[in-house]
Design an enzyme around this catalytic site. Sequence first.
Site, short mmCIF file in Angstrom:
data_model
loop_
_atom_site.label_atom_id
_atom_site.label_comp_id
_atom_site.label_asym_id
_atom_site.label_seq_id
_atom_site.Cartn_x
_atom_site.Cartn_y
_atom_site.Cartn_z
N ASP A 36 0.81 -1.21 0.00
CA ASP A 36 0.00 0.00 0.00
C ASP A 36 0.85 1.27 0.00
O ASP A 36 2.02 1.26 0.38
CB ASP A 36 -0.90 0.03 1.25
CG ASP A 36 -2.08 -0.91 1.13
OD1 ASP A 36 -2.09 -1.78 0.23
OD2 ASP A 36 -3.00 -0.78 1.96
N HIS A 182 3.57 -2.28 3.27
CA HIS A 182 3.59 -0.91 2.76
C HIS A 182 4.85 -0.65 1.96
O HIS A 182 5.94 -1.05 2.37
CB HIS A 182 3.47 0.09 3.91
CG HIS A 182 2.11 0.10 4.53
ND1 HIS A 182 1.71 -0.86 5.43
CD2 HIS A 182 1.04 0.90 4.33
CE1 HIS A 182 0.44 -0.62 5.78
NE2 HIS A 182 0.01 0.43 5.12
ZN ZN Z 1 -2.73 3.15 3.11
#
Ligand code: ZN
Length: 221
Positions: A36, A182
Site C-alpha cells: 500500500d 507498505h
Molecule cells: Zn494506506
Amino acid sequence: MESKTNPVSTPAPILAIAPVITHGNPELPEVALTFDDGPSQFTIQVLAILQQFGVKATFFSIGQNIATYPAYLLQGIEGENAVENHTFTHPHLITLSYSAIYQELSETQNAIFHATGTRPTLFRPPYGEYNANVLATAGQLGLTILTWSASAEDWENPQPSASVIASRILSAAENGAIFLLHEGGGNRANTVAALPVIITGLQSRGLRLVTIPQMLANLDK
Ligand code: ZN
C-alpha cells in the site's frame, strides 16, 4: 464468495451485507502480498525482488503519488502485477461526504488509467475504514473492496526490523491469506529487506504467491 447477512438494524447496516473481501479461498494454497501507499522511491526495489523470485503482487496506489512515480506504476503493470486504487490523498473516508469520497476514488481511477492504460477493479480503503457511502461509491465505479487477513504493521514508527516484519507475515501464513505491507508513506527499507525472507518462507510452506485478481478468480473453485 462469502457474504454475511445483517441480523439487526444498526447505524450502518450495509457494512454487514457488502462483500468486502478479507481472504482468498481457504481450500487453495495461495497467498497474496499487497503493498500500500505507493508508488514511492521503494517501488523499484520491491518490483526487482518480486521479479528476482518470479512472483507477483498487488499494489494499492495513492493517486497523488502517481505523478511523481508514473514509470514505477507502469513497470509494475508490465511485470503483470496488479495496480489498484487506494484513494487520491489517503484520507479517513468515513469523515468525508459522498461526493468527496467519489472524487477520491474516481480521480485515482483516472490517474492509474492515464499512467498505465489499465483501469483498476479493486479498492482498498485507507486504514481499512469504510461505511455505506464508501461501499456505494466503490460499487458505482465497479470496484470490489478488500482489506486484508494479516498485517505486517510495517507502518509503525520507528519501523519494525526486517525480521519482525517477516515473522509477522510468516506466522500468519495460511491458505488464502491476504498480507498487508507498505511500500510508501515513510522509510520502507525494512519492508524491502524482509521480502526475500517472506517470499522464500511462504514458498517453503507450499504456498503460491498470486495477485488479488488471480486469487479472486479462484474464490469459488
Ligand atoms: Zn494506506
